[in-house]
Design a protein around this motif. Structure first.
Motif, mmCIF file in Angstrom:
data_model
loop_
_atom_site.group_PDB
_atom_site.id
_atom_site.type_symbol
_atom_site.label_atom_id
_atom_site.label_comp_id
_atom_site.label_asym_id
_atom_site.label_seq_id
_atom_site.Cartn_x
_atom_site.Cartn_y
_atom_site.Cartn_z
ATOM 1 N N LEU A 45 -9.086 73.538 28.791
ATOM 2 C CA LEU A 45 -9.973 73.909 29.884
ATOM 3 C C LEU A 45 -10.237 75.401 29.864
ATOM 4 C CD1 LEU A 45 -8.178 71.944 32.770
ATOM 5 C CD2 LEU A 45 -9.931 71.092 31.219
ATOM 6 N N ASP A 46 -11.432 75.813 30.327
ATOM 7 C CA ASP A 46 -11.699 77.241 30.466
ATOM 8 C C ASP A 46 -11.124 77.723 31.792
ATOM 9 O OD1 ASP A 46 -13.474 76.501 32.488
ATOM 10 O OD2 ASP A 46 -15.275 76.808 31.279
ATOM 11 N N GLU B 83 -12.411 78.212 34.550
ATOM 12 C CA GLU B 83 -12.937 77.538 35.730
ATOM 13 C C GLU B 83 -12.568 76.060 35.767
ATOM 14 O OE1 GLU B 83 -17.107 78.474 35.447
ATOM 15 O OE2 GLU B 83 -16.863 80.214 36.766
ATOM 16 N N ARG C 151 -13.273 73.753 33.339
ATOM 17 C CA ARG C 151 -14.155 72.874 32.570
ATOM 18 C C ARG C 151 -13.529 72.544 31.219
ATOM 19 N NH1 ARG C 151 -17.717 76.476 35.069
ATOM 20 N NH2 ARG C 151 -19.292 75.464 36.393
ATOM 21 N N VAL D 115 -13.310 72.088 27.410
ATOM 22 C CA VAL D 115 -14.005 72.710 26.280
ATOM 23 C C VAL D 115 -13.611 72.087 24.946
ATOM 24 C CG1 VAL D 115 -14.369 74.907 27.461
ATOM 25 C CG2 VAL D 115 -12.256 74.551 26.179
ATOM 26 N N ARG E 101 -10.463 71.605 39.405
ATOM 27 C CA ARG E 101 -11.175 70.351 39.145
ATOM 28 C C ARG E 101 -11.811 69.800 40.428
ATOM 29 N NH1 ARG E 101 -13.006 69.512 34.469
ATOM 30 N NH2 ARG E 101 -13.287 67.348 35.142
ATOM 31 N N LEU F 72 -15.017 71.674 40.918
ATOM 32 C CA LEU F 72 -16.046 71.180 40.010
ATOM 33 C C LEU F 72 -16.584 69.831 40.483
ATOM 34 C CD1 LEU F 72 -14.433 72.115 36.567
ATOM 35 C CD2 LEU F 72 -16.429 73.185 37.630
ATOM 36 N N GLU F 73 -15.700 68.981 40.983
ATOM 37 C CA GLU F 73 -16.116 67.684 41.509
ATOM 38 C C GLU F 73 -17.094 67.869 42.666
ATOM 39 O OE1 GLU F 73 -13.481 63.906 42.374
ATOM 40 O OE2 GLU F 73 -13.382 65.260 44.098
ATOM 41 N N ARG G 273 -20.598 68.976 41.467
ATOM 42 C CA ARG G 273 -21.479 67.981 40.838
ATOM 43 C C ARG G 273 -21.817 66.831 41.772
ATOM 44 N NH1 ARG G 273 -16.417 66.939 38.216
ATOM 45 N NH2 ARG G 273 -15.673 64.827 38.745
ATOM 46 N N LEU H 182 -10.069 63.687 34.927
ATOM 47 C CA LEU H 182 -10.440 64.534 33.790
ATOM 48 C C LEU H 182 -10.357 63.756 32.495
ATOM 49 C CD1 LEU H 182 -10.834 67.321 32.294
ATOM 50 C CD2 LEU H 182 -8.340 67.591 32.476
ATOM 51 N N ASP I 296 -20.444 61.430 37.337
ATOM 52 C CA ASP I 296 -20.472 61.699 35.896
ATOM 53 C C ASP I 296 -20.131 60.393 35.189
ATOM 54 O OD1 ASP I 296 -20.639 62.958 33.459
ATOM 55 O OD2 ASP I 296 -19.275 64.590 33.989
#
Length: 480
Positions: free
Chosen positions: A151-152, A154, A156, A158, A201, A204-205, A208, A247, A344
Motif C-alpha cells: 500500500l502507498d 494513503e 491504496r 500498488v 482504508r 478510501l471506502e 469511492r 482489501l 468496486d
C-alpha cells in the motif's frame, strides 16, 4: 458483508432449543458428516499437499471471536521502506486437503456454506479440518495462500502477490483485547498498524461511495424461563480487521478481471423503495434522517452501542438483498460488475473454511499471479459454483428468517393480548390493511393484519399482539 448475527445464551435444555432442532429437520440441514467424508478427511490430515515455500518466519496473528476455532485468516502488517505499508494476509488453504471430485469435495458442494443457528453451527467441512489441521490455529504450521499487498502512504494498493506457503500463527487474539491494546498504546507495531491501515482504508471506502455496516450481534439471554434481547456492538477493531479482508477481496477481483476468468460477488444498487422503507424505519426508531443526508452518511453517524441505532443497523441489512455471483470466462468481463456496498469490483476469497466459492477464487488468483491457466477442475465448475452459491445463500437466508421468527416469538410468547406502540413501515399494495410494523420496545419487526381500514404508512399505531408461539406460530399483530 454482514448478516444478522444471532447468539443464544442459556441452559442446555432451554425451551428454545427443541424448536431449533425441529427447524433444522424441517430445513433438511444435516449436521453430521457421512462416514466416507470423515475417512477422507482423516487421510487428508495424514498426507496434505504441502507447498515448498516456507513463510513460518513471519509472526502472524489472528483476530476472531474468543471461542472461534475455524480460523480462515492470519495477518502480519509492516511499514515499507520509503513509506507506505505491506500487508501479509494468510488464508487457510483447504484445497491442500480436498481432492477435486472426492468425497470431501462432493459434500462441500452439497453444503456450500457454514450455517449459523443461535445455538450451533452446521459446518461446511468436518471439524477435523475446519477446526483442526486446516485452521490457522496458534503454534500450528499450516498450508495457506499467502497474499502480499503493498500500500502507498494513503492506503491504496500498488502491488499484489499471492502464492502457496507454509505459515505459522503466533497469537490468537480477540476483538476486545485488540481494541484495549491499541487504545492503551501497548500494542506492538504489527498490531498497532491495524488502526492506521484500517482508518486509511475506511477513508478510501468513503471516498469511492462504499459503506460497511457495523451490524451488532444480537444475543438472546434466557433467565428463569424468560428471554431477553441484548446487543454486542462492534468495536472499531472489528471494522479495521474487516477492511483487510475487503482489501484482499478487491485485489482478488483485480487479478481475475486482468486474466478474463473469474467469479465476482456483485450487488445492484438498492431500489428507491428500499431506501424509502428504511426512512420509515428510522422514523419509527426516532432516528433523525434529514432528506439532504445520504444513506451512507447517516449510517456512518450511528452509534451501534445505542439500542435504537443497533435496531436500525439490523434493518439496513435489507439493502444487501440481491447480492449474487457473476462468472466470466475467456475475457468476457461483465460491465458493470460492481458490488454496490463496496463500490468496486470485489470477490469472496478470504473464508474458504466456511464458504465454498472462496476455494475456487483462491485457485484462480494463484494461477493469475503465476501466469498459468487455472486448473481445469476450477474453470469447469465455475458456472455450477455460481448456481450452488445462490442456492446456499437462499438456504442461509431461510435459516436467518426462521431463527428471527422463532426468537421473536420466544421473546413475546407470554405477552399475547398486550398492546404496544409501533410504527407502520410497510403496507401491501393490494391489501392495504396488511403490512409490517416496527415496535418501539422491544425492537421487533412483524406482520400486522386483521384491521378493517388501510394501514397509515409511516405513522404511529397502537397494535395488539395476537399470536406468538415458538416453533408453532410466528409473531402477528392486529390494530388495537
Amino acid at each position: 458483508m454482514p448478516r444478522r448475527h444471532l447468539h443464544m445464551i442459556g441452559a442446555a435444555e432451554a425451551a428454545l432449543r427443541a424448536p431449533l432442532r425441529e427447524m433444522r429437520t424441517t430445513l433438511d440441514v444435516r449436521q453430521d458428516f457421512p462416514p466416507e467424508v470423515l475417512a477422507e478427511a482423516q487421510q487428508a490430515v495424514r498426507s496434505p499437499r504441502l507447498p515448498a515455500l516456507d513463510a513460518t518466519d513471519l509472526p502472524f496473528l489472528t483476530i476472531d471471536p474468543p471461542t472461534s476455532t475455524d480460523l480462515d485468516q492470519a495477518m502480519h502488517l509492516a511499514r515499507r521502506p520509503g513509506g507506505g505499508y505491506r500487508v501479509h494476509y494468510a488464508i487457510a488453504d483447504i484445497a491442500a486437503f480436498v481432492i477435486p471430485g472426492g468425497a470431501l469435495d462432493t459434500e462441500a458442494h452439497r453444503r456450500v456454506t457454514t450455517l449459523y443457528f443461535p445455538d450451533t453451527r452446521v459446518l461446511l467441512h468436518p471439524p477435523l479440518l475446519s477446526e483442526g489441521a486446516a485452521s490457522l490455529l496458534p503454534d500450528q504450521t499450516c498450508p495457506a495462500l499467502l497474499w502480499r499487498i503493498d500500500l502507498d502512504v494513503e492506503g491504496r494498493a500498488v502491488a499484489t502477490d499471492v502464492r502457496r506457503a507454509l505459515v505459522r500463527s503466533r497469537a490468537k487474539l480477540d476483538y476486545a483485547s485488540v481494541q484495549r491494546q491499541i487504545d492503551a498504546g501497548t500494542a506492538e507495531e504489527p498490531l498497532a498498524l491495524l488502526k492506521d491501515i484500517g482508518r486509511l482504508r475506511e477513508a478510501l471506502e468513503q471516498g469511492r461511495g462504499g459503506i460497511s455496516l457495523n451490524v451488532p450481534e444480537q444475543e438472546i439471554v434466557e433467565r428463569d424461563g424468560a428471554y431477553f434481547l441484548s446487543y454486542r456492538a462492534p468495536l472499531p477493531a472489528d471494522g479495521w480487521n474487516a477492511q483487510i479482508s475487503l482489501l484482499t477481496g478487491m485485489a482478488a477481483a483485480d487479478l481475475m478481471t486482468s486474466t478474463g476468468t473469474g467469479i465476482l460477488r456483485t450487488l445492484p444498487r438498492a431500489p428507491d423503495g428500499a431506501v424509502g422503507r428504511l426512512r420509515r424505519s428510522a422514523k419509527a426508531l426516532h432516528i433523525d434522517w434529514p432528506h439532504h443526508v445520504a444513506y451512507a452518511e447517516l449510517v456512518r453517524s450511528l452509534d451501534p452501542t445505542r439500542p435504537d441505532h443497533a435496531a436500525f443497523l439490523q434493518d439496513c441489512t435489507t439493502l444487501l438483498r440481491g447480492a449474487g455471483y457473476t462468472v466470466f470466462q475467456d475475457g468476457d468481463v461483465p460491465e458493470p460488475a460492481v458490488h454496490a456496498a463496496v463500490a468496486d469490483e470485489y470477490t469472496h476469497c478470504t473464508a474458504p473454511l466456511r464458504r465454498l466459492v472462496d476455494r475456487y477464487a483462491g485457485e484462480l488468483c494463484v494461477a493469475a499471479v503465476a501466469g498459468e491457466r487455472p486448473p481445469e477442475w476450477v474453470t469447469a465448475a465455475l458456472p455450477r459454483i455460481a448456481t450452488e452459491m445462490a442456492e446456499g445463500s437462499r438456504r442461509a437466508n431461510a435459516v436467518e428468517r426462521e431463527c428471527v421468527d422463532l426468537i421473536e416469538a420466544a421473546l413475546l410468547k407470554d405477552r399475547v393480548g398486550e398492546v404496544f406502540d409501533a410504527w407502520v413501515v410497510d403496507v401491501q399494495e393490494h391489501e392495504p390493511a396488511v403490512g409490517t410494523v416496527h415496535l418501539e420496545d422491544p425492537a421487533v419487526v412483524a406482520r400486522i393484519e386483521g384491521g378493517s381500514q388501510p394501514l397509515p404508512l409511516g405513522e404511529r399505531l397502537r397494535v395488539r399482539l395476537t399470536q406468538a408461539e415458538p416453533g408453532t406460530a410466528k409473531v402477528l399483530f392486529a390494530p388495537a
